[in-house]
Write an enzyme that holds these catalytic residues in place. Structure first.
Site, PDB file in Angstrom:
ATOM      1  N   TYR A   7      79.239  47.938  23.721  1.00  0.00           N
ATOM      2  CA  TYR A   7      80.017  47.470  24.821  1.00  0.00           C
ATOM      3  C   TYR A   7      79.234  47.541  26.178  1.00  0.00           C
ATOM      4  CZ  TYR A   7      79.726  52.687  25.220  1.00  0.00           C
ATOM      5  OH  TYR A   7      79.360  53.974  25.476  1.00  0.00           O
ATOM      6  N   GLY A   8      77.988  47.607  26.280  1.00  0.00           N
ATOM      7  CA  GLY A   8      76.997  47.333  27.382  1.00  0.00           C
ATOM      8  C   GLY A   8      75.864  46.655  27.173  1.00  0.00           C
ATOM      9  N   GLU A  39      70.151  55.619  22.996  1.00  0.00           N
ATOM     10  CA  GLU A  39      71.422  55.916  23.445  1.00  0.00           C
ATOM     11  C   GLU A  39      71.233  57.558  23.551  1.00  0.00           C
ATOM     12  OE1 GLU A  39      73.370  54.062  24.688  1.00  0.00           O
ATOM     13  OE2 GLU A  39      73.810  52.248  23.184  1.00  0.00           O
TER      14      GLU A  39
END
Length: 143
Positions: free
Chosen positions: A11-12, A83
């Site tokens: 989503y980024g 992440e």
């Protein structure tokens, strides 16, 4: 522990057209399809967003990415490192990798890995963070 081979909800900066997609996913995916993550809010971060689980509402809009044959294990390691996910509940995690239902554009639910803000960060974002209206990082103001 071997993880179940689920697609990834990105989503980024891992979205198609973003710099981390080109660096980490380009050429290593079999499919990239629009999807939404219900029950989450998106918060602005320092050059990238954070998804925070929000059972009361909210939706994050993005894509679900399926690894190409033979790429899954390496992608999982690379994405966990990117992440800053060490292990479930680890105190140094920036994100937690959790399996959640995402909804494809055809309405079909798909179980996928989602990197959500680790609990300490999620609390801070809920208290002082700035949500991204509409839950779509690529569509936020100025993009």
């Amino acid at each position: 522990m071997t993880a179940v081979e689920l697609p990834f909800f990105v989503y980024g900066t891992l979205r198609p057209g973003q710099h981390n997609h080109d660096a980490f996913l380009h050429g290593r995916t079999a499919a990239e399809k629009p999807a939404t993550l219900p029950g989450a809010l998106l918060y602005d971060g320092p050059g990238y967003p954070y998804a925070v689980e929000d059972p009361g509402g909210g939706t994050v809009a993005s894509e679900v990415v399926t690894a190409a044959p033979g790429e899954y294990r390496e992608l999982l390691v690379v994405l966990d490192h990117l992440e800053e996910f060490i292990a479930p509940g680890h105190p140094r995690n920036l994100y937690e990798r959790v399996a959640r239902e995402v909804i494809g554009e055809d309405g079909t639910a798909v179980r996928a890995w989602v990197y959500v803000a680790a609990e300490g960060l999620a609390r801070e974002l809920r208290d002082r963070g700035r949500t991204i209206e509409g839950g779509d990082w690529a569509e936020r103001a100025g993009r």
